[in-house]
Write a protein that holds these residues in place. Structure first.
Motif, mmCIF file in Angstrom:
data_model
loop_
_atom_site.group_PDB
_atom_site.id
_atom_site.type_symbol
_atom_site.label_atom_id
_atom_site.label_comp_id
_atom_site.label_asym_id
_atom_site.label_seq_id
_atom_site.Cartn_x
_atom_site.Cartn_y
_atom_site.Cartn_z
ATOM 1 N N HIS A 1 0.803 -1.227 0.000
ATOM 2 C CA HIS A 1 0.000 0.000 0.000
ATOM 3 C C HIS A 1 0.843 1.287 0.000
ATOM 4 C CE1 HIS A 1 -3.555 -2.382 0.263
ATOM 5 N NE2 HIS A 1 -4.331 -1.336 0.494
ATOM 6 N N PHE A 2 1.734 1.403 0.980
ATOM 7 C CA PHE A 2 2.570 2.611 1.079
ATOM 8 C C PHE A 2 3.994 2.333 0.604
ATOM 9 C CE2 PHE A 2 -0.161 4.349 4.836
ATOM 10 C CZ PHE A 2 -1.087 4.854 3.934
ATOM 11 N N THR A 3 4.195 1.199 -0.078
ATOM 12 C CA THR A 3 5.541 0.823 -0.498
ATOM 13 C C THR A 3 5.787 1.234 -1.943
ATOM 14 O OG1 THR A 3 4.692 -1.356 -1.074
ATOM 15 C CG2 THR A 3 5.755 -1.136 1.068
ATOM 16 N N PRO A 4 7.043 1.509 -2.375
ATOM 17 C CA PRO A 4 8.222 1.640 -1.515
ATOM 18 C C PRO A 4 7.943 2.674 -0.414
ATOM 19 C CG PRO A 4 8.830 1.743 -3.839
ATOM 20 C CD PRO A 4 7.349 1.791 -3.800
ATOM 21 N N ASN A 5 8.338 2.347 0.817
ATOM 22 C CA ASN A 5 7.889 3.101 1.991
ATOM 23 C C ASN A 5 7.959 4.606 1.791
ATOM 24 O OD1 ASN A 5 7.392 0.727 3.377
ATOM 25 N ND2 ASN A 5 9.557 0.554 3.940
ATOM 26 N N LYS A 6 6.821 5.251 2.039
ATOM 27 C CA LYS A 6 6.714 6.673 1.689
ATOM 28 C C LYS A 6 7.262 7.585 2.768
ATOM 29 C CE LYS A 6 1.947 7.506 3.266
ATOM 30 N NZ LYS A 6 1.752 8.873 3.759
ATOM 31 N N ASP A 7 7.325 7.093 4.003
ATOM 32 C CA ASP A 7 7.856 7.932 5.077
ATOM 33 C C ASP A 7 8.313 7.034 6.237
ATOM 34 O OD1 ASP A 7 5.488 7.098 6.236
ATOM 35 O OD2 ASP A 7 4.479 9.024 6.014
ATOM 36 N N ILE A 8 8.778 7.671 7.293
ATOM 37 C CA ILE A 8 9.346 6.891 8.404
ATOM 38 C C ILE A 8 8.280 6.012 9.054
ATOM 39 C CG2 ILE A 8 10.503 7.043 10.653
ATOM 40 C CD1 ILE A 8 11.708 9.736 9.595
ATOM 41 N N ASP A 9 7.088 6.585 9.275
ATOM 42 C CA ASP A 9 6.023 5.815 9.933
ATOM 43 C C ASP A 9 5.640 4.571 9.127
ATOM 44 O OD1 ASP A 9 5.870 7.519 12.092
ATOM 45 O OD2 ASP A 9 4.285 8.762 11.216
ATOM 46 N N SER A 10 5.534 4.715 7.814
ATOM 47 C CA SER A 10 5.166 3.540 7.013
ATOM 48 C C SER A 10 6.309 2.534 6.966
ATOM 49 C CB SER A 10 4.692 3.943 5.605
ATOM 50 O OG SER A 10 5.635 4.722 4.957
ATOM 51 N N ALA A 11 7.540 3.020 6.998
ATOM 52 C CA ALA A 11 8.699 2.112 7.054
ATOM 53 C C ALA A 11 8.692 1.314 8.359
ATOM 54 C CB ALA A 11 9.997 2.894 6.911
ATOM 55 N N GLU A 12 8.307 1.984 9.451
ATOM 56 C CA GLU A 12 8.219 1.290 10.745
ATOM 57 C C GLU A 12 7.138 0.201 10.690
ATOM 58 O OE1 GLU A 12 10.145 1.497 13.367
ATOM 59 O OE2 GLU A 12 11.335 3.261 12.818
ATOM 60 N N GLN A 13 6.022 0.517 10.035
ATOM 61 C CA GLN A 13 4.943 -0.476 9.941
ATOM 62 C C GLN A 13 5.413 -1.705 9.154
ATOM 63 O OE1 GLN A 13 0.791 1.379 10.821
ATOM 64 N NE2 GLN A 13 1.145 1.572 8.648
ATOM 65 N N VAL A 14 6.101 -1.461 8.043
ATOM 66 C CA VAL A 14 6.600 -2.582 7.238
ATOM 67 C C VAL A 14 7.633 -3.394 8.038
ATOM 68 C CG1 VAL A 14 7.941 -3.204 5.177
ATOM 69 C CG2 VAL A 14 6.061 -1.563 4.998
ATOM 70 N N LYS A 15 8.434 -2.690 8.829
ATOM 71 C CA LYS A 15 9.421 -3.398 9.664
ATOM 72 C C LYS A 15 8.711 -4.361 10.628
ATOM 73 C CE LYS A 15 11.997 -1.448 13.002
ATOM 74 N NZ LYS A 15 12.933 -0.446 13.557
ATOM 75 N N THR A 16 7.620 -3.878 11.212
ATOM 76 C CA THR A 16 6.824 -4.727 12.116
ATOM 77 C C THR A 16 6.351 -5.984 11.396
ATOM 78 O OG1 THR A 16 6.033 -2.756 13.255
ATOM 79 C CG2 THR A 16 4.746 -4.757 13.572
ATOM 80 N N VAL A 17 5.851 -5.799 10.171
ATOM 81 C CA VAL A 17 5.322 -6.928 9.400
ATOM 82 C C VAL A 17 6.453 -7.898 9.035
ATOM 83 C CG1 VAL A 17 3.963 -7.614 7.381
ATOM 84 C CG2 VAL A 17 3.534 -5.406 8.454
ATOM 85 N N ARG A 18 7.588 -7.332 8.619
ATOM 86 C CA ARG A 18 8.732 -8.151 8.210
ATOM 87 C C ARG A 18 9.231 -9.010 9.376
ATOM 88 N NH1 ARG A 18 12.620 -4.341 7.720
ATOM 89 N NH2 ARG A 18 11.575 -3.544 5.858
ATOM 90 N N GLN A 19 9.336 -8.380 10.546
ATOM 91 C CA GLN A 19 9.831 -9.118 11.716
ATOM 92 C C GLN A 19 8.860 -10.222 12.123
ATOM 93 O OE1 GLN A 19 10.497 -5.804 14.377
ATOM 94 N NE2 GLN A 19 12.636 -5.563 13.734
ATOM 95 N N PHE A 20 7.570 -9.944 12.007
ATOM 96 C CA PHE A 20 6.553 -10.953 12.322
ATOM 97 C C PHE A 20 6.653 -12.120 11.339
ATOM 98 C CE2 PHE A 20 2.206 -12.657 11.731
ATOM 99 C CZ PHE A 20 1.905 -13.037 13.033
ATOM 100 N N ALA A 21 6.792 -11.791 10.052
ATOM 101 C CA ALA A 21 6.890 -12.827 9.016
ATOM 102 C C ALA A 21 8.102 -13.724 9.276
ATOM 103 C CB ALA A 21 6.977 -12.180 7.635
ATOM 104 N N GLU A 22 9.205 -13.093 9.663
ATOM 105 C CA GLU A 22 10.419 -13.864 9.953
ATOM 106 C C GLU A 22 10.215 -14.768 11.169
ATOM 107 O OE1 GLU A 22 13.673 -10.721 8.143
ATOM 108 O OE2 GLU A 22 13.670 -11.099 10.320
ATOM 109 N N ALA A 23 9.647 -14.183 12.220
ATOM 110 C CA ALA A 23 9.462 -14.937 13.471
ATOM 111 C C ALA A 23 8.527 -16.133 13.266
ATOM 112 C CB ALA A 23 8.906 -14.008 14.547
ATOM 113 N N MET A 24 7.519 -15.975 12.408
ATOM 114 C CA MET A 24 6.516 -17.026 12.187
ATOM 115 C C MET A 24 6.930 -17.965 11.048
ATOM 116 S SD MET A 24 4.094 -16.580 14.378
ATOM 117 C CE MET A 24 4.412 -15.437 15.693
ATOM 118 N N GLY A 25 7.998 -17.604 10.342
ATOM 119 C CA GLY A 25 8.414 -18.409 9.191
ATOM 120 C C GLY A 25 7.400 -18.381 8.057
ATOM 121 N N VAL A 26 6.712 -17.235 7.897
ATOM 122 C CA VAL A 26 5.680 -17.111 6.857
ATOM 123 C C VAL A 26 6.309 -17.270 5.466
ATOM 124 C CG1 VAL A 26 4.135 -15.430 5.751
ATOM 125 C CG2 VAL A 26 4.098 -15.729 8.245
ATOM 126 N N THR A 27 5.781 -18.198 4.686
ATOM 127 C CA THR A 27 6.323 -18.493 3.357
ATOM 128 C C THR A 27 6.080 -17.341 2.378
ATOM 129 O OG1 THR A 27 5.562 -20.734 3.808
ATOM 130 C CG2 THR A 27 6.389 -20.312 1.592
#
Lengths: 164, 418
Positions: free
Chosen positions: B65-91
């Motif tokens: 939606h906001f990617t490539p990340n449009k600002d710091i807040d949206s980059a932080e949101q994507v970071k949250t999602v990325r870390q969750f995906a990694e932790a859960m091993g989401v394919t």
């Protein structure tokens, strides 16, 4: 729960971009989202709202995007109850899941006018218009959704299921 | 009892008896969220005490939606999602070079397909109905529960049957069929209901065209927009790497709440005027309105055939001087295919801005925001007040041929009048 507050009337087909425009969806914080509630309808709409005021809407309230930020922003603005002629489907589920009380009243919506003082008994789905003396009974919630409400929302409901 | 497509698919995912109005718990085949809705879903997921997703192969997280990340807040949101995906091993995690607009990307990758039940924290999840999947949007907390439990609840919707007849005129396509329907039944015309499409004009549509139509079921308030699974769908799913998909049609004698007939023979290209998708007119009724921007892309019309249609109009022509024409192919593979076919060169020669796969301007996110008093024509799906920017801006919705032709003239125009 009994809520008493002033009615703020909005129109038909109020979409979630009106409730909280996408540019504000860079946070999940209720206070930040609440400060921008209805900003897509009218700039600074939220300044007229006092804690426990009630939103009164027309048909298909909450149509459009699935953003859960919409009910969160309404709650964040201090509004615990939305009364509408009807609700859009995704918004209806989101409201329940977030603990925002949604009362569907159909044509009786005409009995609630902007600025009226309302008293809502959320458990009984009953609305008393203290300004006009009129009484409105909402359409009952399906039993399964009532179960989720009784559990305290979807989060506690799922927590129970996961630990069972 | 004879069943509609919606009832059939739900019945295949539950032991409870499926009947309109009943609430049933169903297994889900795929659960998705994006960079706006996943952060809230993750918050709820943790609050539920969930420790892992029910199946790491059946969760898709698409940061589009906001990617490539449009600002710091949206980059932080994507970071949250990325870390969750990694932790859960989401394919199925997408960000950066592999990301596309979710509802173009997941069908193309075979991640969703015929007969599936799909829930997504995005209202346009209904797009997959074009493949014959029962797919619907929900909020983040419902999605969190589905990610944890692998199931969700549905109130079984009654169905409205939409029959499309005839052969379209040039420059008339799936988008026009859908705008016409929404104009006829209204933005709440299918509230809490399933739309089921059929008839000769639907059979003639590509699977991509069907997804364009299903995409906008939500714009009529619908829960799903379903198409039968035919040989075309099965072939599409096979190309996307899926196997074992079979044709599926509603039973003869299935019950519909209402039947709507639409004849496409004499239909003009349709345009939805501000500020609701049901404010629909024939293009000639709004011809001559000056535009400042044209947007060609999105989960509605950002697929390769949309790119081809736009390029056919723009070839050898120039975008009007004061108009921004923004073209956003919806996935990396569509981008690459457009490059191979020379479409990107046509867009560049015409003076378009060709951007990355992103939802961007459709929701007023970034990459094409409107100032007060500006007007856009867009192949997207919503024209709510302020949707693409200022509360004083306007969005008109159309098919890609009309958007491209309007970009050339600088005002809304029927492509045949170029």
């Amino acid at each position: 729960m009994k809520v008493q507050g002033k009615a703020h009337v909005v129109g038909d087909h109020i979409d979630t971009d009106a409730i909280i425009p996408a540019r504000f969806l860079v946070t999940t914080d209720p206070a930040e989202l609440g400060a921008k509630c209805m900003e897509g309808l009218e700039a600074d709409w939220v300044s007229r709202v006092n804690q426990n005021d009630i939103m009164v809407a027309g048909e298909n309230f909450g149509c459009g995007s699935s953003r859960e930020h919409a009910p969160i922003s309404i709650l964040g603005a201090g509004i615990p109850v939305v009364v509408a002629k009807s609700f859009a489907r995704i918004f209806y589920r989101n409201g329940f899941n977030m603990g925002l009380v949604l009362l569907e009243v159909g044509e009786d919506i005409a009995k609630l006018r902007d600025g009226d003082q309302l008293e809502v008994d959320t458990a009984r789905g009953a609305i008393r218009n203290l300004t006009t003396g009129e009484f409105v009974q909402c359409i009952p919630v399906p039993p399964f959704m009532q179960e989720i409400l009784d559990a305290g929302g979807l989060v506690p409901y799922a927590r129970q299921r996961l630990s069972a | 009892m004879p069943q509609t497509i919606a009832e059939k698919i739900l019945q295949n995912h539950t032991r409870e008896e499926v009947r309109p109005g009943r609430i049933v718990r169903c297994r889900v085949d795929m659960v998705l969220a994006n960079d706006i809705t996943a952060p809230l879903a993750i918050k709820s997921f943790r609050a539920m005490g969930a420790e892992r997703v029910f199946d790491r192969d059946r969760v898709a997280l698409v940061c589009d939606h906001f990617t490539p990340n449009k600002d710091i807040d949206s980059a932080e949101q994507v970071k949250t999602v990325r870390q969750f995906a990694e932790a859960m091993g989401v394919t199925h995690y997408y960000e950066g070079g592999n990301v596309g607009v979710e509802h173009a990307l997941l069908p193309e990758q075979g991640i969703v397909g015929p007969g599936d039940v799909v829930v997504g924290a995005d209202s346009h999840t209904c797009t997959y109905g074009g493949l014959g999947a029962f797919a619907t949007g929900m909020g983040s907390t419902d999605i969190a529960a589905a990610m944890a439990l692998g199931e969700t609840w549905f109130k079984v919707p009654p169905s409205i049957r939409v029959e499309l007849y005839g052969t379209p005129q040039p420059h008339v396509s799936a988008k026009d069929y859908m705008l016409r329907l929404i104009g006829e039944i209204g933005v709440a015309g299918a509230l809490y209901k399933a739309l089921e499409f059929g008839g000769p004009a639907v059979e003639a549509l590509s699977v991509e065209g069907r997804m364009t139509m299903a995409n906008m079921a939500i714009e009529a308030g619908g829960k799903v927009g379903l198409f039968a699974v035919d040989d075309k769908t099965v072939a599409y799913a096979r190309r996307a790497g899926r196997s074992g998909n079979q044709v599926m049609a509603p039973d003869a004698g299935a019950e519909y709440e209402r039947v709507v007939d639409i004849h496409v023979d004499d239909m003009s290209p349709q345009v939805a005027c501000p500020h609701l998708p049901d404010n629909v007119r024939a293009v000639d009724e709004v011809a001559g309105l000056r535009i400042d921007q044209a947007v060609i892309g999105s989960c509605t019309n950002g697929r390769i055939e949309d790119m081809r249609v736009a390029a056919a109009v723009l070839k050898g022509r120039r975008v009007a001087d004061r108009v921004r024409c923004i073209v956003l192919p919806a996935t990396p593979s569509i981008w690459k295919q457009a490059l191979k076919e020379g479409l990107i060169e046509i867009f560049m020669d015409a003076g378009c801005v060709v951007g990355p796969a992103t939802c961007g301007p459709c929701l007023g996110g970034h990459m094409g925001i409107l100032a007060g008093g500006e007007r856009a024509i867009a192949t997207t799906n919503r024209n709510f007040k302020g949707r693409m920017g200022s509360l004083e801006s306007e969005v008109y919705l159309s098919n890609p041929a009309v958007a491209a032709a309007s970009a050339v003239v600088g005002e809304i125009v029927h492509p045949s009048h170029l």
